[in-house]
Design an enzyme around this catalytic site. Structure first.
Site, PDB file in Angstrom:
ATOM      1  N   SER A 145     -10.262  -7.025  -1.624  1.00 55.55           N
ATOM      2  CA  SER A 145      -9.260  -6.099  -1.100  1.00 55.55           C
ATOM      3  C   SER A 145      -8.325  -6.755  -0.085  1.00 55.55           C
ATOM      4  O   SER A 145      -8.742  -7.589   0.716  1.00 55.55           O
ATOM      5  CB  SER A 145      -9.984  -4.933  -0.414  1.00 55.55           C
ATOM      6  OG  SER A 145      -9.086  -4.184   0.366  1.00 55.55           O
ATOM      7  N   GLU A 147      -7.467  -5.373   2.430  1.00 56.42           N
ATOM      8  CA  GLU A 147      -8.004  -5.018   3.757  1.00 56.42           C
ATOM      9  C   GLU A 147      -8.632  -6.238   4.439  1.00 56.42           C
ATOM     10  O   GLU A 147      -8.763  -6.275   5.659  1.00 56.42           O
ATOM     11  CB  GLU A 147      -9.057  -3.922   3.620  1.00 56.42           C
ATOM     12  CG  GLU A 147      -8.501  -2.526   3.512  1.00 56.42           C
ATOM     13  CD  GLU A 147      -7.879  -2.016   4.810  1.00 56.42           C
ATOM     14  OE1 GLU A 147      -8.576  -1.983   5.831  1.00 56.42           O
ATOM     15  OE2 GLU A 147      -6.701  -1.644   4.777  1.00 56.42           O
ATOM     16  N   TYR A 169     -15.777  -1.655   6.278  1.00 57.73           N
ATOM     17  CA  TYR A 169     -15.448  -1.812   4.853  1.00 57.73           C
ATOM     18  C   TYR A 169     -14.886  -3.209   4.590  1.00 57.73           C
ATOM     19  O   TYR A 169     -15.335  -3.911   3.673  1.00 57.73           O
ATOM     20  CB  TYR A 169     -14.430  -0.744   4.434  1.00 57.73           C
ATOM     21  CG  TYR A 169     -13.788  -0.997   3.091  1.00 57.73           C
ATOM     22  CD1 TYR A 169     -14.448  -0.679   1.906  1.00 57.73           C
ATOM     23  CD2 TYR A 169     -12.514  -1.574   3.001  1.00 57.73           C
ATOM     24  CE1 TYR A 169     -13.852  -0.921   0.672  1.00 57.73           C
ATOM     25  CE2 TYR A 169     -11.921  -1.822   1.772  1.00 57.73           C
ATOM     26  CZ  TYR A 169     -12.593  -1.490   0.606  1.00 57.73           C
ATOM     27  OH  TYR A 169     -12.007  -1.739  -0.618  1.00 57.73           O
TER      28      TYR A 169
HETATM   29  P1  NAP Z   1     -13.060   4.713  -6.050  1.00 55.98           P
HETATM   30  O1  NAP Z   1     -12.156   5.604  -6.845  1.00 55.98           O
HETATM   31  O2  NAP Z   1     -13.486   5.133  -4.693  1.00 55.98           O
HETATM   32  O3  NAP Z   1     -14.358   4.446  -6.945  1.00 55.98           O
HETATM   33  C1  NAP Z   1     -15.523   3.887  -6.398  1.00 55.98           C
HETATM   34  C2  NAP Z   1     -16.579   3.838  -7.481  1.00 55.98           C
HETATM   35  O4  NAP Z   1     -17.784   3.270  -6.932  1.00 55.98           O
HETATM   36  C3  NAP Z   1     -16.988   5.221  -8.035  1.00 55.98           C
HETATM   37  O5  NAP Z   1     -17.235   5.099  -9.410  1.00 55.98           O
HETATM   38  C4  NAP Z   1     -18.272   5.520  -7.287  1.00 55.98           C
HETATM   39  O6  NAP Z   1     -19.137   6.405  -7.961  1.00 55.98           O
HETATM   40  C5  NAP Z   1     -18.868   4.119  -7.274  1.00 55.98           C
HETATM   41  N1  NAP Z   1     -19.941   3.963  -6.283  1.00 55.98           N
HETATM   42  C6  NAP Z   1     -19.907   4.246  -4.964  1.00 55.98           C
HETATM   43  N2  NAP Z   1     -21.081   3.957  -4.392  1.00 55.98           N
HETATM   44  C7  NAP Z   1     -21.880   3.484  -5.358  1.00 55.98           C
HETATM   45  C8  NAP Z   1     -23.221   3.018  -5.405  1.00 55.98           C
HETATM   46  N3  NAP Z   1     -23.982   3.018  -4.313  1.00 55.98           N
HETATM   47  N4  NAP Z   1     -23.716   2.581  -6.596  1.00 55.98           N
HETATM   48  C9  NAP Z   1     -22.974   2.620  -7.709  1.00 55.98           C
HETATM   49  N5  NAP Z   1     -21.693   3.068  -7.742  1.00 55.98           N
HETATM   50  C10 NAP Z   1     -21.160   3.495  -6.584  1.00 55.98           C
HETATM   51  O7  NAP Z   1     -12.420   3.261  -5.898  1.00 55.98           O
HETATM   52  P2  NAP Z   1     -11.186   2.594  -6.697  1.00 55.98           P
HETATM   53  O8  NAP Z   1      -9.930   2.965  -5.999  1.00 55.98           O
HETATM   54  O9  NAP Z   1     -11.343   2.835  -8.150  1.00 55.98           O
HETATM   55  O10 NAP Z   1     -11.431   1.053  -6.360  1.00 55.98           O
HETATM   56  C11 NAP Z   1     -12.265   0.246  -7.188  1.00 55.98           C
HETATM   57  C12 NAP Z   1     -12.771  -0.929  -6.365  1.00 55.98           C
HETATM   58  O11 NAP Z   1     -11.664  -1.702  -5.917  1.00 55.98           O
HETATM   59  C13 NAP Z   1     -13.555  -0.557  -5.121  1.00 55.98           C
HETATM   60  O12 NAP Z   1     -14.543  -1.551  -4.936  1.00 55.98           O
HETATM   61  C14 NAP Z   1     -12.529  -0.644  -4.001  1.00 55.98           C
HETATM   62  O13 NAP Z   1     -13.161  -0.905  -2.773  1.00 55.98           O
HETATM   63  C15 NAP Z   1     -11.700  -1.810  -4.493  1.00 55.98           C
HETATM   64  N6  NAP Z   1     -10.298  -1.825  -4.081  1.00 55.98           N
HETATM   65  C16 NAP Z   1      -9.532  -0.710  -4.265  1.00 55.98           C
HETATM   66  C17 NAP Z   1      -8.190  -0.748  -3.926  1.00 55.98           C
HETATM   67  C18 NAP Z   1      -7.309   0.453  -4.125  1.00 55.98           C
HETATM   68  O14 NAP Z   1      -6.220   0.484  -3.534  1.00 55.98           O
HETATM   69  N7  NAP Z   1      -7.691   1.411  -4.961  1.00 55.98           N
HETATM   70  C19 NAP Z   1      -7.631  -1.932  -3.402  1.00 55.98           C
HETATM   71  C20 NAP Z   1      -8.451  -3.046  -3.258  1.00 55.98           C
HETATM   72  C21 NAP Z   1      -9.783  -2.991  -3.616  1.00 55.98           C
HETATM   73  P3  NAP Z   1     -19.006   8.019  -7.775  1.00 55.98           P
HETATM   74  O15 NAP Z   1     -17.922   8.452  -8.715  1.00 55.98           O
HETATM   75  O16 NAP Z   1     -20.352   8.500  -8.144  1.00 55.98           O
HETATM   76  O17 NAP Z   1     -18.624   8.273  -6.335  1.00 55.98           O
HETATM   77  O1  G4F Z   2      -4.847   5.586   1.814  1.00 53.46           O
HETATM   78  P1  G4F Z   2      -5.662   4.938   2.847  1.00 53.46           P
HETATM   79  O2  G4F Z   2      -6.907   5.644   3.262  1.00 53.46           O
HETATM   80  O3  G4F Z   2      -5.975   3.479   2.289  1.00 53.46           O
HETATM   81  P2  G4F Z   2      -6.454   2.126   3.015  1.00 53.46           P
HETATM   82  O4  G4F Z   2      -7.137   2.393   4.289  1.00 53.46           O
HETATM   83  O5  G4F Z   2      -5.274   1.218   3.054  1.00 53.46           O
HETATM   84  O6  G4F Z   2      -7.547   1.587   1.987  1.00 53.46           O
HETATM   85  C1  G4F Z   2      -7.320   1.617   0.576  1.00 53.46           C
HETATM   86  O7  G4F Z   2      -6.673   0.433   0.192  1.00 53.46           O
HETATM   87  C2  G4F Z   2      -7.456  -0.767   0.390  1.00 53.46           C
HETATM   88  C3  G4F Z   2      -6.596  -1.955  -0.078  1.00 53.46           C
HETATM   89  O8  G4F Z   2      -5.841  -2.443   0.995  1.00 53.46           O
HETATM   90  C4  G4F Z   2      -8.719  -0.653  -0.421  1.00 53.46           C
HETATM   91  F1  G4F Z   2      -9.445  -1.802  -0.303  1.00 53.46           F
HETATM   92  C5  G4F Z   2      -9.526   0.547   0.060  1.00 53.46           C
HETATM   93  O9  G4F Z   2     -10.688   0.677  -0.764  1.00 53.46           O
HETATM   94  C6  G4F Z   2      -8.675   1.800  -0.105  1.00 53.46           C
HETATM   95  O10 G4F Z   2      -8.467   2.025  -1.472  1.00 53.46           O
HETATM   96  O11 G4F Z   2      -4.794   4.675   4.147  1.00 53.46           O
HETATM   97  C7  G4F Z   2      -3.583   3.962   4.121  1.00 53.46           C
HETATM   98  C8  G4F Z   2      -2.892   4.050   5.465  1.00 53.46           C
HETATM   99  C9  G4F Z   2      -3.802   3.706   6.651  1.00 53.46           C
HETATM  100  O12 G4F Z   2      -3.103   2.894   7.541  1.00 53.46           O
HETATM  101  C10 G4F Z   2      -4.103   5.036   7.311  1.00 53.46           C
HETATM  102  O13 G4F Z   2      -4.329   4.966   8.723  1.00 53.46           O
HETATM  103  O14 G4F Z   2      -2.490   5.392   5.683  1.00 53.46           O
HETATM  104  C11 G4F Z   2      -2.810   5.764   6.997  1.00 53.46           C
HETATM  105  N1  G4F Z   2      -2.938   7.233   7.054  1.00 53.46           N
HETATM  106  C12 G4F Z   2      -2.138   8.059   7.772  1.00 53.46           C
HETATM  107  N2  G4F Z   2      -2.539   9.326   7.629  1.00 53.46           N
HETATM  108  C13 G4F Z   2      -3.872   7.966   6.430  1.00 53.46           C
HETATM  109  C14 G4F Z   2      -3.620   9.289   6.794  1.00 53.46           C
HETATM  110  N3  G4F Z   2      -4.876   7.628   5.594  1.00 53.46           N
HETATM  111  C15 G4F Z   2      -5.652   8.627   5.104  1.00 53.46           C
HETATM  112  N4  G4F Z   2      -6.664   8.309   4.244  1.00 53.46           N
HETATM  113  N5  G4F Z   2      -5.451   9.942   5.448  1.00 53.46           N
HETATM  114  C16 G4F Z   2      -4.447  10.325   6.285  1.00 53.46           C
HETATM  115  O15 G4F Z   2      -4.280  11.496   6.590  1.00 53.46           O
END
Ligand code: NAP
Ligand code: G4F
Length: 341
Positions: A145, A147, A169
């Site tokens: 990520s 992050e 995280y």
């Molecule tokens: P997500 O929608 O939150 O999905 C997370 C998945 O992990 C769900 O299928 C969840 O199952 C499963 N999970 C959680 N805890 C688990 C456990 N203990 N054992 C087995 N499965 C478990 O995340 P996403 O947005 O698709 O992201 C996919 C991956 O990319 C994650 O690792 C995230 O951290 C990473 N990532 C995401 C972003 C982004 O912007 N989306 C960016 C960078 C990296 P349930 O459905 O049962 O909750």
């Molecule tokens: O949407 P966010 O919660 O995503 P964040 O923290 O960037 O993390 C996501 O992206 C990561 C990749 O860089 C992944 F690795 C991670 O698993 C996840 O998918 O927040 C984005 C930004 C933050 O700066 C937060 O402080 O939005 C700001 N924010 C402002 N108001 C908020 C809110 N975030 C959330 N969730 N809810 C709010 O009301």
């Protein structure tokens, strides 16, 4: 697949499985990325195996439309359960493993640091060890990520930018990232990390900011909600479209050599701009409907992320097609449809 009796159906189908083409094992298959990746791999002819954790409520919503697919098999398990992972990998002998499962919410990781570490960090090494002990030639993808860049040391961020994680995280993801590299160097495992910047879609969880905004805008437009409460409006993110990002994951595993790649759009925007574009799209003034609530602030914030996907373009031939404004509009439109408008 009979989803009324998931435990029985899942086990039975798994035992009947006969290897045909490539088979892939996806953890996190029920999540946003897992659902898009499953569709992508099934279209390519893969047999897709997915890890599903037992839940008391329905966690199959994002893959419900795929459940009858003859090349999809679900298995119960959990990234915190090393024995189960070891048995599954030994049985399936997957050609490709995509480790997408995580406790993926940054703010919640401050409330659940042990748990987040167990799933997101230790879970990765459990899976890597399962592959190693099975002695199979499996290609492994780690969902790293942006992050991890946290308090950024340079802009834009590239593969060589030093890391400075700002949450439990991000620390957990950093461990998973380095242990993937370590298994590559120590044991010659084919492991790749995709350092993905934020990617969103209509399937995004509703507590992430883009979906929270798109859903609120749709509800406010339809008279179902009055106000939208947000935290830090100044935070900047590089937001792309999840459906396009899963192709980059697959491309990494098709290369001759394993490597790590930044996947991003190359644009950054504030949360304020996100709200503005979303409300504008339905003809409303964002300032009238949005208020700041410090509840949503984080103990330590990542102020700005901006990725340079140049290496992915050069090596993988991957480029993002959907940019910020198009993505926000697409999400608002889908939420309006979902709410029946
Ligand atoms: P997500 O929608 O939150 O999905 C997370 C998945 O992990 C769900 O299928 C969840 O199952 C499963 N999970 C959680 N805890 C688990 C456990 N203990 N054992 C087995 N499965 C478990 O995340 P996403 O947005 O698709 O992201 C996919 C991956 O990319 C994650 O690792 C995230 O951290 C990473 N990532 C995401 C972003 C982004 O912007 N989306 C960016 C960078 C990296 P349930 O459905 O049962 O909750
Ligand atoms: O949407 P966010 O919660 O995503 P964040 O923290 O960037 O993390 C996501 O992206 C990561 C990749 O860089 C992944 F690795 C991670 O698993 C996840 O998918 O927040 C984005 C930004 C933050 O700066 C937060 O402080 O939005 C700001 N924010 C402002 N108001 C908020 C809110 N975030 C959330 N969730 N809810 C709010 O009301």
């Amino acid at each position: 697949m009979n989803c009324e009796e998931p435990a029985l159906a899942i086990g039975a189908v798994a035992r009947q499985f006969a290897r045909v083409a490539s088979n892939a094992f996806i953890t996190g298959i029920t999540g946003q990325d897992g659902s898009y990746l499953s569709e992508f791999l099934l279209e390519k002819g893969y047999h897709v195996h997915g890890l599903v954790r037992r839940a008391s409520t329905d966690n199959l919503q994002r893959i419900r439309h795929l459940l009858d697919h003859e090349r999809l098999t679900l298995h119960h398990g959990d990234l915190t359960d090393g024995g189960g992972l070891t048995r599954l990998v030994a049985e399936l002998k997957p050609d490709e493993v995509y480790n997408l499962a995580a406790q993926s919410h940054v703010k919640i990781s401050f409330d659940t640091p042990d748990y987040t570490t167990d799933v997101t960090a230790v879970g990765a090494v459990r899976l890597l060890e399962a592959i190693r002990s099975a002695g199979v030639k499996t290609r492994y993808y780690q969902a790293s990520s942006s992050e991890m860049f946290g308090k950024v040391r340079e802009t834009p961020q590239v593969e060589t930018t030093p890391f400075h994680p700002r949450s439990p995280y991000a620390c957990a993801k950093l461990f998973a990232h380095w242990i993937t590299i370590n298994f590559r160097e120590a044991y010659g495992q084919f492991g790749c990390s995709g350092i993905l910047f934020n990617h969103e879609s209509p399937r995004r969880g509703e507590t992430f900011v883009t979906r929270k905004v798109s859903m609120a805008v749709a509800r406010i437009k339809l008279g179902l909600q009055d106000k939208l409460a947000l935290g830090n409006l100044d935070a900047k993110r590089d937001w792309g479209y999840a459906k396009e990002y899963v192709e980059a994951m697959w491309l990494m595993l098709q290369q001759d050599e394993p490597d790590d790649f930044v996947i991003a759009t190359g644009e950054t925007h504030t949360v304020r701009e996100l709200a503005q574009v979303a409300f504008d799209h339905v003809g409303l003034d964002w300032e009238q409907y949005t208020e700041v609530d410090p509840t949503y602030y984080r103990p330590a914030e990542v102020d700005m992320l901006l990725g340079d996907p140049g290496k992915a373009k050069r090596v993988l031939g991957w480029e993002p097609a959907t940019k910020f404004e198009g993505l926000v509009r697409l999400m608002v439109d889908e939420d309006l449809k979902l709410l029946g408008s």
